[in-house]
Motif scaffolding. Structure first.
Motif, PDB file in Angstrom:
ATOM      1  N   GLY A  22       9.690 -10.109   3.302  1.00 60.33           N
ATOM      2  CA  GLY A  22       9.681  -8.977   4.205  1.00 60.33           C
ATOM      3  C   GLY A  22       8.667  -7.898   3.880  1.00 60.33           C
ATOM      4  N   GLN A  23       7.709  -8.185   2.985  1.00 60.61           N
ATOM      5  CA  GLN A  23       6.693  -7.192   2.675  1.00 60.61           C
ATOM      6  C   GLN A  23       5.649  -7.122   3.803  1.00 60.61           C
ATOM      7  N   VAL A  24       5.190  -5.915   4.091  1.00 65.63           N
ATOM      8  CA  VAL A  24       4.163  -5.692   5.106  1.00 65.63           C
ATOM      9  C   VAL A  24       3.104  -4.761   4.538  1.00 65.63           C
ATOM     10  N   ALA A  25       1.846  -4.959   4.982  1.00 69.87           N
ATOM     11  CA  ALA A  25       0.720  -4.224   4.419  1.00 69.87           C
ATOM     12  C   ALA A  25       0.809  -4.327   2.890  1.00 69.87           C
ATOM     13  N   GLY A  26       0.692  -3.209   2.179  1.00 63.40           N
ATOM     14  CA  GLY A  26       0.859  -3.236   0.727  1.00 63.40           C
ATOM     15  C   GLY A  26       2.197  -2.665   0.308  1.00 63.40           C
ATOM     16  N   LEU A  27       3.188  -2.777   1.178  1.00 59.10           N
ATOM     17  CA  LEU A  27       4.509  -2.204   0.935  1.00 59.10           C
ATOM     18  C   LEU A  27       5.477  -3.299   0.504  1.00 59.10           C
ATOM     19  N   PHE A  28       6.012  -3.143  -0.701  1.00 62.36           N
ATOM     20  CA  PHE A  28       6.890  -4.144  -1.282  1.00 62.36           C
ATOM     21  C   PHE A  28       8.252  -3.530  -1.588  1.00 62.36           C
ATOM     22  N   LEU A  88      -1.956   1.788   3.572  1.00 59.80           N
ATOM     23  CA  LEU A  88      -1.424   2.869   4.376  1.00 59.80           C
ATOM     24  C   LEU A  88       0.045   3.023   4.032  1.00 59.80           C
ATOM     25  N   THR A  89       0.528   4.243   4.000  1.00 65.46           N
ATOM     26  CA  THR A  89       1.933   4.469   3.679  1.00 65.46           C
ATOM     27  C   THR A  89       2.800   4.229   4.913  1.00 65.46           C
ATOM     28  N   LEU A  90       4.088   4.103   4.668  1.00 66.69           N
ATOM     29  CA  LEU A  90       5.022   3.815   5.756  1.00 66.69           C
ATOM     30  C   LEU A  90       5.009   4.889   6.848  1.00 66.69           C
ATOM     31  N   GLN A 125      11.917  -4.099   7.729  1.00 67.00           N
ATOM     32  CA  GLN A 125      13.047  -3.510   8.433  1.00 67.00           C
ATOM     33  C   GLN A 125      12.921  -1.996   8.600  1.00 67.00           C
ATOM     34  N   LEU A 126      11.957  -1.408   7.911  1.00 67.30           N
ATOM     35  CA  LEU A 126      11.735   0.036   7.992  1.00 67.30           C
ATOM     36  C   LEU A 126      10.681   0.396   9.031  1.00 67.30           C
ATOM     37  N   LEU A 127      10.102  -0.596   9.675  1.00 63.35           N
ATOM     38  CA  LEU A 127       9.092  -0.321  10.699  1.00 63.35           C
ATOM     39  C   LEU A 127       9.753   0.258  11.942  1.00 63.35           C
ATOM     40  N   SER A 128       9.231   1.394  12.380  1.00 66.39           N
ATOM     41  CA  SER A 128       9.773   2.053  13.566  1.00 66.39           C
ATOM     42  C   SER A 128       8.675   2.910  14.189  1.00 66.39           C
ATOM     43  N   PRO A 129       7.756   2.289  14.908  1.00 66.24           N
ATOM     44  CA  PRO A 129       6.605   3.033  15.425  1.00 66.24           C
ATOM     45  C   PRO A 129       6.981   4.003  16.529  1.00 66.24           C
TER      46      PRO A 129
END
Length: 320
Positions: free
Chosen positions: A224-230, A258-260, A298-302
């Motif tokens: 579930g990692q996206v971009a450089g976010l682990f 890029l940060t969340l 799961q933290l993506l919320s544009p």
């Protein structure tokens, strides 16, 4: 926000597809068939954690013979496609966004990440290569490894070889400085983005005061990692910086991302996910009851839309 009240599910029978398929394309019934009966519905309901049917509407894609379905699952738009059609469907979607934002703002700002770039390959062919206003594009990176641009692990190299070198974008490619340490490169990249915000190349979110990219194109790892976010990495909870250096990540361990809050301030997020090894993470990301220990995806919320492009392997756990 969607509730747990079941919606109706609209599907198309295999027999209808068998009578209407294009003989020059792969048969539609190769996508997620229900093999119990030749005339059975082509799809099963989206799984839900308590065994009930989740809010979902499923319908054939309208873009012709791409062998796929559009799904509305909760507040997320999902396209399930035969793998060979992902780049075709994605190209149309990105080209439409490009046209929209160039008309609205005079620019199109897009942030790229990892293997998702491979699926932009249809943009280098007609009609898009000749009709997109490439001079208005400004390309950025959602994440990059701390390696030289010529390194095989470089996200820039993948993007350049697959896409950038084949279209007339010119000087509007904003790379991360590979001669600097990860920390210094992150700070320098944030400064560059701020300059682009000041000149309105990138919009500024009035809600968060973070940069508002027109599109952030992401892939996803099996955890579930996206971009450089682990998961459990402190950068995941960064709330002040626009760009951050990532330590103690999987090899190569240092990255810039890029940060969340920046990713979530974007107008559009596209997730391109392929392969059955990511099916569990896809299911976890799309289901409603996500629990407390969330994966980065799961933290993506544009602020705008999030849209998923899946192949049948990545989508396989969505079905009983």
């Amino acid at each position: 926000m969607a509730t747990t009240t079941p919606f109706s599910i609209s599907c198309i029978s295999q027999t209808k597809f068998l009578h209407t398929k294009n003989p020059h394309q792969p048969p539609h019934n190769t996508l997620l068939p229900n093999k119990s009966s030749p005339s059975s519905l082509l799809c099963n309901p989206l799984r839900y954690n308590n065994g009930s049917v989740a809010p979902i509407v499923m319908k054939p894609n309208k873009r012709g013979s791409n062998g796929g379905f559009s799904i509305k699952a909760f507040n997320k738009t999902v396209e399930v496609l035969n793998k060979e059609y992902i780049s075709v469907s994605l190209a149309k979607y990105v080209a439409d966004l490009s046209d929209k934002f160039i008309k609205q703002r005079g620019f199109f700002s897009i942030a790229l990440s990892g293997n998702s770039v491979k699926h932009l390959k249809a943009l280098v062919d007609p009609p898009y290569v000749n009709t997109i206003q490439w001079s208005k594009w400004h390309i950025f990176w959602a994440d990059e490894k701390a390696v030289p641009k010529t390194h095989i692990d470089s996200n820039y190299k993948l993007a350049y070889d697959t896409f950038i070198s084949k279209v007339p974008i010119g000087v509007n490619v904003n790379t991360i400085d590979d001669a600097l340490s990860a920390e210094v490169a992150a700070d320098a990249y944030e400064t560059n983005i701020k300059i682009k915000v000041d000149s309105n190349v990138i919009a500024l979110s009035p809600n968060t005061r973070f940069p508002k990219f027109d599109l952030v194109l992401l892939d996803m790892g099996s955890e579930g990692q996206v971009a450089g976010l682990f998961r459990k990495n402190p950068v995941l909870t960064e709330t002040r910086k626009w760009v951050a250096a990532v330590k103690n990540a999987p090899p190569p361990s240092e990255r810039i991302t890029l940060t969340l809050p920046v990713i979530n301030s974007s107008s559009n997020i596209v997730m391109v996910v392929t392969g059955a090894t990511k099916a569990d993470a896809v299911y976890a990301a799309l289901k409603e009851d996500q629990g407390d220990d969330k994966m980065p995806v799961q933290l993506l919320s544009p602020e705008g839309e999030i849209k998923w492009f899946l192949d049948k392997g990545a989508a396989s756990k969505l079905y009983k």
